[in-house]
Design a protein around this motif. Structure first.
Motif, PDB file in Angstrom:
ATOM      1  N   PHE A   1      -4.268 -19.426 -14.073  1.00 21.01           N
ATOM      2  CA  PHE A   1      -4.950 -18.763 -12.779  1.00 21.01           C
ATOM      3  C   PHE A   1      -4.328 -17.395 -12.954  1.00 21.01           C
ATOM      4  O   PHE A   1      -4.685 -16.529 -11.983  1.00 21.01           O
ATOM      5  N   ALA A   2      -3.593 -16.925 -14.020  1.00 21.93           N
ATOM      6  CA  ALA A   2      -3.271 -15.643 -14.164  1.00 21.93           C
ATOM      7  C   ALA A   2      -4.369 -14.448 -13.895  1.00 21.93           C
ATOM      8  O   ALA A   2      -3.830 -13.496 -13.208  1.00 21.93           O
ATOM      9  N   LEU A   3      -5.470 -14.604 -14.423  1.00 22.82           N
ATOM     10  CA  LEU A   3      -6.293 -13.571 -14.321  1.00 22.82           C
ATOM     11  C   LEU A   3      -7.017 -13.579 -12.897  1.00 22.82           C
ATOM     12  O   LEU A   3      -7.957 -12.628 -12.776  1.00 22.82           O
ATOM     13  N   GLU A   4      -7.053 -14.453 -12.081  1.00 25.09           N
ATOM     14  CA  GLU A   4      -7.441 -14.828 -10.790  1.00 25.09           C
ATOM     15  C   GLU A   4      -6.593 -13.555  -9.982  1.00 25.09           C
ATOM     16  O   GLU A   4      -5.307 -13.684 -10.054  1.00 25.09           O
ATOM     17  N   GLY A   5      -7.231 -12.921  -9.291  1.00 22.60           N
ATOM     18  CA  GLY A   5      -6.747 -11.750  -8.305  1.00 22.60           C
ATOM     19  C   GLY A   5      -6.469 -10.582  -8.810  1.00 22.60           C
ATOM     20  O   GLY A   5      -6.265  -9.432  -8.282  1.00 22.60           O
ATOM     21  N   ILE A   6      -6.513 -10.487 -10.447  1.00 25.60           N
ATOM     22  CA  ILE A   6      -6.448  -9.143 -11.033  1.00 25.60           C
ATOM     23  C   ILE A   6      -7.300  -8.170 -10.632  1.00 25.60           C
ATOM     24  O   ILE A   6      -7.284  -7.036 -10.220  1.00 25.60           O
ATOM     25  N   SER A   7      -8.634  -8.708 -10.206  1.00 22.95           N
ATOM     26  CA  SER A   7      -9.718  -7.829  -9.936  1.00 22.95           C
ATOM     27  C   SER A   7      -9.582  -7.263  -8.515  1.00 22.95           C
ATOM     28  O   SER A   7      -9.951  -6.306  -8.147  1.00 22.95           O
ATOM     29  N   LYS A   8      -9.172  -8.115  -7.708  1.00 19.11           N
ATOM     30  CA  LYS A   8      -8.786  -7.896  -6.357  1.00 19.11           C
ATOM     31  C   LYS A   8      -7.552  -6.626  -6.360  1.00 19.11           C
ATOM     32  O   LYS A   8      -7.651  -5.739  -5.484  1.00 19.11           O
ATOM     33  N   LEU A   9      -6.591  -6.900  -7.241  1.00 18.32           N
ATOM     34  CA  LEU A   9      -5.870  -5.826  -7.293  1.00 18.32           C
ATOM     35  C   LEU A   9      -6.100  -4.496  -7.916  1.00 18.32           C
ATOM     36  O   LEU A   9      -6.065  -3.472  -7.356  1.00 18.32           O
ATOM     37  N   LEU A  10      -6.984  -4.566  -8.765  1.00 17.04           N
ATOM     38  CA  LEU A  10      -7.642  -3.514  -9.208  1.00 17.04           C
ATOM     39  C   LEU A  10      -8.498  -2.570  -8.413  1.00 17.04           C
ATOM     40  O   LEU A  10      -8.717  -1.394  -8.500  1.00 17.04           O
ATOM     41  N   ASN A  11      -9.319  -3.508  -7.437  1.00 24.62           N
ATOM     42  CA  ASN A  11     -10.128  -2.966  -6.600  1.00 24.62           C
ATOM     43  C   ASN A  11      -9.308  -2.166  -5.494  1.00 24.62           C
ATOM     44  O   ASN A  11      -9.510  -1.094  -4.968  1.00 24.62           O
ATOM     45  N   THR A  12      -7.976  -2.510  -5.136  1.00 24.87           N
ATOM     46  CA  THR A  12      -7.139  -2.082  -4.291  1.00 24.87           C
ATOM     47  C   THR A  12      -6.528  -0.799  -4.768  1.00 24.87           C
ATOM     48  O   THR A  12      -6.546   0.312  -4.288  1.00 24.87           O
ATOM     49  N   ILE A  13      -6.287  -0.741  -6.024  1.00 21.35           N
ATOM     50  CA  ILE A  13      -5.932   0.647  -6.813  1.00 21.35           C
ATOM     51  C   ILE A  13      -6.840   1.544  -6.571  1.00 21.35           C
ATOM     52  O   ILE A  13      -6.658   2.599  -6.663  1.00 21.35           O
ATOM     53  N   LYS A  14      -7.954   0.930  -7.025  1.00 19.88           N
ATOM     54  CA  LYS A  14      -9.296   1.847  -6.955  1.00 19.88           C
ATOM     55  C   LYS A  14      -9.358   2.856  -5.469  1.00 19.88           C
ATOM     56  O   LYS A  14      -9.455   3.862  -5.529  1.00 19.88           O
ATOM     57  N   ILE A  15      -9.207   1.877  -4.509  1.00 17.05           N
ATOM     58  CA  ILE A  15      -9.278   2.301  -3.100  1.00 17.05           C
ATOM     59  C   ILE A  15      -8.192   3.544  -2.909  1.00 17.05           C
ATOM     60  O   ILE A  15      -8.377   4.328  -2.320  1.00 17.05           O
ATOM     61  N   ILE A  16      -7.033   2.955  -3.338  1.00 13.64           N
ATOM     62  CA  ILE A  16      -5.810   3.922  -3.044  1.00 13.64           C
ATOM     63  C   ILE A  16      -5.956   5.146  -3.896  1.00 13.64           C
ATOM     64  O   ILE A  16      -5.552   6.346  -3.448  1.00 13.64           O
ATOM     65  N   LYS A  17      -6.466   4.963  -5.022  1.00 18.89           N
ATOM     66  CA  LYS A  17      -6.699   6.164  -6.033  1.00 18.89           C
ATOM     67  C   LYS A  17      -7.756   7.114  -5.268  1.00 18.89           C
ATOM     68  O   LYS A  17      -7.746   8.517  -5.248  1.00 18.89           O
TER      69      LYS A  17
ATOM     70  N   VAL B   1       0.883  -1.067   0.020  1.00 20.68           N
ATOM     71  CA  VAL B   1      -0.129  -0.168  -0.088  1.00 20.68           C
ATOM     72  C   VAL B   1       0.921   1.342   0.008  1.00 20.68           C
ATOM     73  O   VAL B   1       0.696   2.403  -0.676  1.00 20.68           O
ATOM     74  N   ASN B   2       1.935   1.225   0.842  1.00 21.50           N
ATOM     75  CA  ASN B   2       2.917   2.553   0.849  1.00 21.50           C
ATOM     76  C   ASN B   2       3.404   2.599  -0.499  1.00 21.50           C
ATOM     77  O   ASN B   2       3.660   3.675  -0.959  1.00 21.50           O
ATOM     78  N   ALA B   3       3.794   1.286  -1.094  1.00 24.81           N
ATOM     79  CA  ALA B   3       4.578   1.578  -2.558  1.00 24.81           C
ATOM     80  C   ALA B   3       3.492   2.190  -3.479  1.00 24.81           C
ATOM     81  O   ALA B   3       3.838   2.920  -4.246  1.00 24.81           O
ATOM     82  N   LEU B   4       2.184   1.701  -3.499  1.00 27.31           N
ATOM     83  CA  LEU B   4       1.201   2.317  -4.401  1.00 27.31           C
ATOM     84  C   LEU B   4       0.865   3.722  -4.167  1.00 27.31           C
ATOM     85  O   LEU B   4       0.455   4.423  -5.030  1.00 27.31           O
ATOM     86  N   THR B   5       1.017   4.045  -2.849  1.00 27.98           N
ATOM     87  CA  THR B   5       0.887   5.540  -2.433  1.00 27.98           C
ATOM     88  C   THR B   5       1.866   6.365  -2.970  1.00 27.98           C
ATOM     89  O   THR B   5       1.530   7.524  -3.197  1.00 27.98           O
ATOM     90  N   ALA B   6       3.168   5.820  -3.114  1.00 22.91           N
ATOM     91  CA  ALA B   6       4.302   6.595  -3.496  1.00 22.91           C
ATOM     92  C   ALA B   6       4.476   6.718  -5.044  1.00 22.91           C
ATOM     93  O   ALA B   6       5.116   7.712  -5.563  1.00 22.91           O
TER      94      ALA B   6
END
Length: 254
Positions: free
Chosen positions: A153-169, A135-140
């Motif tokens: 399984f590559a696409l699994e978890g991308i939605s979770k990461l995109l959601n995290t990015i959305k929250i950080i934004k 979270v610190n890295a994405l904030t910086a």
């Protein structure tokens, strides 16, 4: 002012560290001054660039807990224009120590701020988790590169990461953009790899890098020699792919 790019995906084994090391070395070869920030307690980006973390006095851990400045912790590599802010296994405990600090999500941003004038690119190698350090890295960061492995399984978890990015934004870093999705470990002979490539390309369109990192034995071998592949075997497919990626990144940001 240098651009800060985080390489993140909470799924392990997708090629984050390999991409960080080799993209950084390729950018340095293209005469850009680059800093790799190793934000993973495993410290693979540090050792992969020839840094013996046992002999390093200050690391990102000391910077985050406030006992060292970033400029005192940065070490040069054997490659001209390429530097590392190394990691250490102690970083595992940093999340707990940071919990009671005010604005704890912005600590890395404050640590890196004085260095931004010195480098063209600052690449942050994130750990395979969405914990406080990531979270610190994405904030910086100004942007994020998301390595995506060309496997089932590559696409699994991308939605979770995109959601995290959305929250950080929305809460911490409104400037954060997706630099691009990078397809890694691509094998053109496999139908599955081509299906995943098409799926990612259809879904994310212009957010997908044109460059694809192909499976390459030299990439794996170079890590055991603690060298980027451009030094280990400049003519290899892995070296050529990362040089293409570096050129594409520079062009995108020029």
């Amino acid at each position: 002012m240098g651009k800060i790019i985080a390489l993140a995906n909470q799924k392990g084994g997708v090629g984050k560290t390999t991409t960080t090391i080799n993209l950084a070395a390729s950018l340095a070869a293209l005469e850009k001054k680059v800093l790799v920030v190793d934000a993973d307690p495993q410290a693979n980006a540090s050792s992969g660039l020839g840094i013996d973390v046992r002999k390093v006095k200050n690391t990102i851990y000391e910077c985050l807990i406030g006992s060292s400045s970033a400029s005192d912790a940065v070490v040069p590599t054997d490659i001209e224009r390429l530097y590392v802010l190394p990691s250490h296994i102690n970083l595992v405990g940093a999340e707990l120590e940071m919990l009671n600090i005010e604005n704890r999500e912005r600590i890395l941003s404050e640590v890196l701020h004085p260095l931004r004038e010195e480098y063209d690119y600052i690449l942050i190698d994130c750990s395979p988790s969405l914990g406080l350090i990531t979270v610190n890295a994405l904030t910086a960061a100004n942007s994020i590169i998301i390595p995506v492995q060309c496997e089932y399984f590559a696409l699994e978890g991308i939605s979770k990461l995109l959601n995290t990015i959305k929250i950080i934004k929305s809460k911490l870093n409104p400037e954060l953009e997706i630099e691009g999705f990078l397809l890694t470990m691509y094998d053109a002979r496999l139908r599955l790899a081509n299906q995943i490539y098409e799926e990612v390309k259809n879904h994310f369109q212009e957010l997908v890098f044109n460059t694809v990192i192909q499976r390459n034995i030299k990439l794996s071998e170079s890590q055991s020699f603690a060298q980027p592949v451009i030094i280990y075997d400049a003519a290899s497919r892995g070296s050529i792919n990362h040089m293409q990626l570096a050129k594409e990144l520079i062009e995108k940001n020029s």
